[in-house]
Design an enzyme around this catalytic site. Structure first.
Site, mmCIF file in Angstrom:
data_model
loop_
_atom_site.group_PDB
_atom_site.id
_atom_site.type_symbol
_atom_site.label_atom_id
_atom_site.label_comp_id
_atom_site.label_asym_id
_atom_site.label_seq_id
_atom_site.Cartn_x
_atom_site.Cartn_y
_atom_site.Cartn_z
ATOM 1 N N ALA A 19 0.843 -1.205 0.000
ATOM 2 C CA ALA A 19 0.000 0.000 0.000
ATOM 3 C C ALA A 19 0.879 1.257 0.000
ATOM 4 C CB ALA A 19 -0.923 -0.007 1.217
ATOM 5 N N LYS A 42 17.237 -13.551 6.850
ATOM 6 C CA LYS A 42 18.056 -12.363 6.531
ATOM 7 C C LYS A 42 19.544 -12.685 6.673
ATOM 8 C CE LYS A 42 14.364 -9.183 7.840
ATOM 9 N NZ LYS A 42 13.654 -8.606 8.973
HETATM 10 N N1 LIG Z 1 8.807 -8.784 10.410
HETATM 11 C C1 LIG Z 1 9.998 -8.129 10.005
HETATM 12 C C2 LIG Z 1 9.689 -7.092 8.984
HETATM 13 C C3 LIG Z 1 10.885 -6.600 8.298
HETATM 14 O O1 LIG Z 1 11.653 -7.327 7.704
HETATM 15 C C4 LIG Z 1 10.641 -7.463 11.197
HETATM 16 O O2 LIG Z 1 10.007 -7.388 12.245
HETATM 17 O O3 LIG Z 1 11.805 -7.053 11.069
#
Ligand SMILES: N[C@@H](CC=O)C(=O)O
Ligand SMILES: NC(=O)C1=CN([C@@H]2O[C@H](COP(=O)(O)OP(=O)(O)OC[C@H]3O[C@@H](n4cnc5c(N)ncnc54)[C@H](O)[C@@H]3O)[C@@H](O)[C@H]2O)C=CC1
Ligand code: NA
Length: 447
Positions: A32, A219
């Site tokens: 969004a 990540k």
């Molecule tokens: N859920 C993730 C969103 C971002 O990557 C976080 O809390 O970091």
């Protein structure tokens, strides 16, 4: 005024250029905001890209929900949207593996560039998607996938492309950092704070991904792959979440002048025989209050990169939330759009080093162990004996309470994680140890 960007917006030259068509998949927290920014900043984007950037459609699940975009742009058929000839860039913000994986692959194979924030997908399938992008000579960008708005992918892939990265470590999950900060500062309840993180648009659709460390591990896999030019997937990352961290742990950490953060650590492990491996791991750890990461609170993230020649670099900013994440998505979208207008491509995936993974057992760590013990002479010596047996040196011992509430806290020096966890297992078996109540690692110290 000089420069083609300025001139491009002022002359009819750009008007003659074919617009760049964008398909947005998913209109949740991030989607969004991406749609809003593309709409609100149309003139600037056109000047920066050198062609108008036009949204061709937005794929949503529920067509009946009111949205801040013309109904004619909405579709519940993402496959047909990306197949359109006038779509040049697909921005995937639906999350999850399926159908995102197939849609992105199809988009790349049909010559469209792709921008995604989908770390769960990338941590498994970057290889497949990057190959499809390379084959079709299009871009695959994903700056938003790690640490939201903070530029970390591009600095690692491009700015540090000539250096040797030794370590990338930091706080890359906003939700868990928000929860730990709130618990620490206000004593807030874990469940309430998690619900608030969801309302603020930080948490994943399934917040288990956040609290159990899956998101941070995804990540870490992405960061380690890029930093060490090797393919690292989520399964290669040792993962522990924050669900077992208690308010009492945070209070106890303070007594050691520490706080607790969920850390993602990617390290080049140099073995004694000269060979190299990659360690990628996620766990909640004590860090000294004086450490730069200790002051990173709320949904903020920070990543510290250590490289042979650059030295230490720190990246800090908003790691989660709709508009910060959309900022990174837009940065990628502009890059991909510029490449389509002016030619050129982003960097390809680089996995030439193919370093093997070092299991957590082999990695040198420090432990903080808190246990309830029998209050009788000789217990301390018995406990210490278990560490000595496994060549784990004790850095500090604190005795607290008495009688039924007698507690021992042991902090170790660096030793192989396997030896440390074996010590914990031995303590759990000891008669004198009533309960090992907390085991955390200690990071951010030199010894
Ligand atoms: N859920 C993730 C969103 C971002 O990557 C976080 O809390 O970091
Ligand atoms: N929210 C954040 O802070 C960050 C999110 N991300 C990533 O960005 C992506 C999007 O995240 P959010 O916007 O927070 O998630 P969200 O859950 O708010 O939005 C996803 C949207 O996609 C829609 N969707 C899902 N499947 C669909 C389908 N098959 N067809 C059409 N629409 C579909 C959902 O209905 C939902 O509206 C995820 O991959 C997430 O991991 C990355 C960095 C930060
Ligand atoms: Na980022």
């Amino acid at each position: 005024m000089t420069g083609s960007v300025q001139n491009a917006s002022d002359t009819s030259e750009v008007n003659a250029v074919r617009p760049i068509g964008v398909a947005v998949l998913g209109m949740g927290n991030v989607g969004a905001e991406v749609v809003r920014i593309i709409t609100d900043n149309a003139d600037d984007l056109r000047a920066r890209v050198g062609a108008p950037v036009e949204i061709r459609g937005v794929a949503v699940r529920d067509l009946s929900r009111p949205r801040k975009i013309g109904q004619e742009l909405l579709t519940d058929d993402p496959a047909s949207l990306i197949a359109r000839d006038d779509v040049d860039i697909v921005v995937e913000l639906m999350g999850g593996i399926d159908p995102a994986r197939a849609l992105i692959r199809t988009a790349l194979e049909s010559g469209k560039s792709v921008v995604t924030a989908n770390k769960a997908l990338l941590a498994e399938y970057t290889g497949e998607l990057a190959s499809a992008a390379a084959e079709a000579k299009v871009d695959l960008y994903f700056e938003a996938a790690v640490a939201g708005a903070i530029p970390v992918i591009r600095p690692l892939m491009q700015s540090l492309a000539g250096d040797t990265v030794e370590r990338v470590a930091g706080i890359v999950n906003g939700t868990t950092n928000f929860i730990l900060s709130e618990m620490d500062e206000t004593g807030a309840d874990y469940a309430d704070t998690l619900a608030e993180a969801g309302r603020l648009g930080y948490a994943e659709a399934d917040p288990t991904a956040d609290v159990e460390g899956y998101d941070a591990a995804a990540k870490a896999a992405i960061l380690a792959s890029i930093a060490f030019h090797s393919r690292v997937t989520a399964a290669d990352v040792h993962r522990e979440g924050i669900s077992s961290v208690t308010a009492a742990d945070l209070v106890a950490a303070k007594k050691f002048d520490c706080t607790i953060k969920l850390l993602s650590i990617c390290e080049r492990v140099r073995d004694v025989d000269g060979s190299q491996r990659v360690s990628a791991r996620v766990y909640p750890a004590l860090i000294p209050l004086t450490h730069p990461l200790a002051t990173v609170n709320g949904a903020f993230n920070a990543v510290v990169v250590e490289a042979e020649n650059a030295g230490r670099l720190m990246f800090y900013g908003q790691g989660a939330g709709g508009s910060p994440t959309a900022s990174a998505v837009l940065g990628d979208m502009v890059m991909a759009a510029r490449n389509r207008v002016h030619g050129g491509r982003g960097p390809l995936e680089s996995t030439y080093a193919s370093l093997p993974i070092a299991p957590i057992d082999d990695v040198f760590t420090r432990y903080y162990i808190s246990m309830r013990v029998a209050d009788r002479p000789g217990v301390l010596a018995q406990v210490a004996g278990e560490f000595t047996k496994r060549s784990v040196s004790i850095a500090a011992v604190r005795q607290e309470g008495a009688g039924d509430d007698a507690r021992l806290i042991v902090v170790t020096h660096r030793a192989p994680d396997r030896a440390q966890s074996d010590c914990v297992a031995a303590l759990e078996d000891m008669d004198a140890v009533i309960k090992v109540s907390s085991v955390l690692r200690l990071e951010g110290t030199d010894d």
